[in-house]
Design an enzyme around this catalytic site. Structure first.
Site, short mmCIF file in Angstrom:
data_model
loop_
_atom_site.label_atom_id
_atom_site.label_comp_id
_atom_site.label_asym_id
_atom_site.label_seq_id
_atom_site.Cartn_x
_atom_site.Cartn_y
_atom_site.Cartn_z
N ASN A 251 19.17 20.95 -12.10
CA ASN A 251 19.52 22.33 -12.45
C ASN A 251 18.29 23.07 -12.96
O ASN A 251 17.75 22.75 -14.02
CB ASN A 251 20.61 22.32 -13.53
N THR B 120 -4.53 -4.85 1.36
CA THR B 120 -3.78 -3.60 1.50
C THR B 120 -4.56 -2.57 2.31
O THR B 120 -3.95 -1.71 2.96
CB THR B 120 -3.39 -3.02 0.13
N ASP B 121 -5.88 -2.67 2.32
CA ASP B 121 -6.66 -1.78 3.18
C ASP B 121 -6.38 -2.09 4.65
O ASP B 121 -6.31 -1.18 5.48
CB ASP B 121 -8.15 -1.92 2.87
N PHE C 9 30.22 28.36 -14.34
CA PHE C 9 30.24 27.12 -15.13
C PHE C 9 31.11 27.38 -16.35
O PHE C 9 30.68 28.00 -17.33
CB PHE C 9 28.83 26.70 -15.54
N ILE D 285 27.54 22.28 -10.54
CA ILE D 285 26.72 21.64 -9.52
C ILE D 285 27.44 20.39 -8.99
O ILE D 285 27.36 20.08 -7.80
CB ILE D 285 25.33 21.30 -10.07
N GLN D 286 28.18 19.70 -9.87
CA GLN D 286 28.95 18.55 -9.42
C GLN D 286 29.94 18.96 -8.33
O GLN D 286 30.09 18.26 -7.31
CB GLN D 286 29.70 17.92 -10.60
N LYS E 139 0.86 -1.19 0.00
CA LYS E 139 0.00 0.00 0.00
C LYS E 139 0.89 1.23 0.00
O LYS E 139 1.92 1.26 0.70
CB LYS E 139 -0.88 0.01 1.26
N ARG F 276 26.99 33.26 -12.24
CA ARG F 276 25.60 33.03 -12.63
C ARG F 276 24.72 32.95 -11.39
O ARG F 276 25.18 32.64 -10.29
CB ARG F 276 25.48 31.73 -13.44
#
Length: 324
Positions: free
Chosen positions: A283, A80-81, A191, A256-257, A20, A208
């Site tokens: 990004n 699952t209920d 960058f 970003i790396q 669930k 940036r």
């Protein structure tokens, strides 16, 4: 978004499970999280847990469920209920203070209650709430302990995978995390130096405005530390979030790396009880519309699709390499 649960094949290589998801459960006045170790990057030192909410996913496995697939025999199937109702009931029985502890407790109760379940995987995203300020005399405002706002901010994440043994449930895997972090740095990110060829149209940027979304996940060397029984060994999502934003503020990154690597180093240094930390970044950086204004002012617009992403994992060997 959180990482997807990995299907666990049985000894034959077959994937067989059911469960669930999207089980929303709320508990008021849960046990407070006290006694966590503070770190320089964060003011977080605990939470009251007046509202303890989660969006839960349950996945169960066991060979005795095969006949429900192959023969339509439901004699071993827990509806699952019923699973949903079980999770809601156990939220009232749990006396701990962490997302991972809650998942471990409920998973253990599933294995204890239903012998046909050989293993249980549970994950949850915290449903976070913000305290609302109210006047408290002398024109001062204080956080209300009664009124909260549903938060649109990042949230804690946890996933626990338990299997059955003669000595009781065994933690096969446990992941903590914080998801949906959104951060914008108006300057101090670049960058440059990437491959330039006939397919390149993106201009290099020495400075940036960088907009990222970030999910961070971690594993403990001893997963028992995630259960919150020793709060000073527990790693709160709030502190990892705060490390990310502090490093973003401090570091002039060239990608970003580069940024997530430096966040990972800081997380591993602050929390030696971790085995590893991993990231998924996206990004969302806005595009310059005008940069002919005075000083640092710019006009920016939303980026077009598609968007770039980065995934990376680290452990303490990365700290050792950095020290050399």
């Amino acid at each position: 978004m959180p990482i997807e649960s990995v299907d666990s094949p049985d000894d034959s290589g077959r994937t067989m499970n059911y469960g669930k998801e999207k089980v929303s459960v709320y508990r008021t006045y849960a046990t407070p999280l006290d006694g966590v170790r503070t770190i320089p990057e964060s003011q977080f030192d605990g939470r009251e847990n007046i509202l303890f909410g989660h969006d839960v996913r349950v996945q169960v496995e066991g060979e005795e469920f095969l006949s429900s697939f192959s023969e339509g025999d439901n004699s071993m199937v827990v509806a699952t209920d019923s699973m949903k109702n079980f999770v809601l009931h156990q939220a009232g029985e749990y006396d701990g203070a962490t997302t991972e502890g809650f998942l471990h407790f409920v998973s253990s109760q599933f294995l204890e209650t239903y012998s046909q379940m050989e293993s249980v995987r549970m994950s949850a995203n915290e449903i976070a709430f913000d305290e609302r300020p109210v006047p408290e005399g002398n024109s001062e405002f204080e956080p209300s302990d009664l009124v909260f706002r549903v938060s649109d901010d990042e949230s804690a994440f946890g996933e626990v995978y338990l299997t059955r043994s003669e000595d009781g449930p065994v933690i096969e895997d446990l992941t903590g995390g914080v998801t949906d972090i959104e951060l914008v740095k108006v300057k101090g990110s670049s960058f440059e130096g990437y491959v330039q060829d006939e397919y390149t149209t993106l201009p290099e940027r020495t400075d940036r405005t960088l907009y990222i979304t970030l999910d961070i996940f971690w594993r403990y060397t001893d997963p028992e530390n995630a259960l919150g029984e020793e709060p000073e060994r527990y790693i709160p999502a709030e502190q990892v979030r705060d490390i990310a934003q502090v490093v973003f503020h401090e570091v002039d990154s060239n990608s970003i790396q580069d940024l997530i690597y430096q966040i990972g180093q800081r997380v591993l240094k602050r929390f030696p009880q971790l085995e590893s930390v991993s990231f998924e970044a996206n990004n969302r950086t806005w595009i310059r519309e005008r940069d002919d204004l005075d000083s640092d002012a710019k006009v920016l617009k939303e980026p077009p699709r598609p968007t770039g992403f980065q995934q990376f994992s680290m452990d303490h060997s990365d700290l050792e390499e950095d020290a050399q």
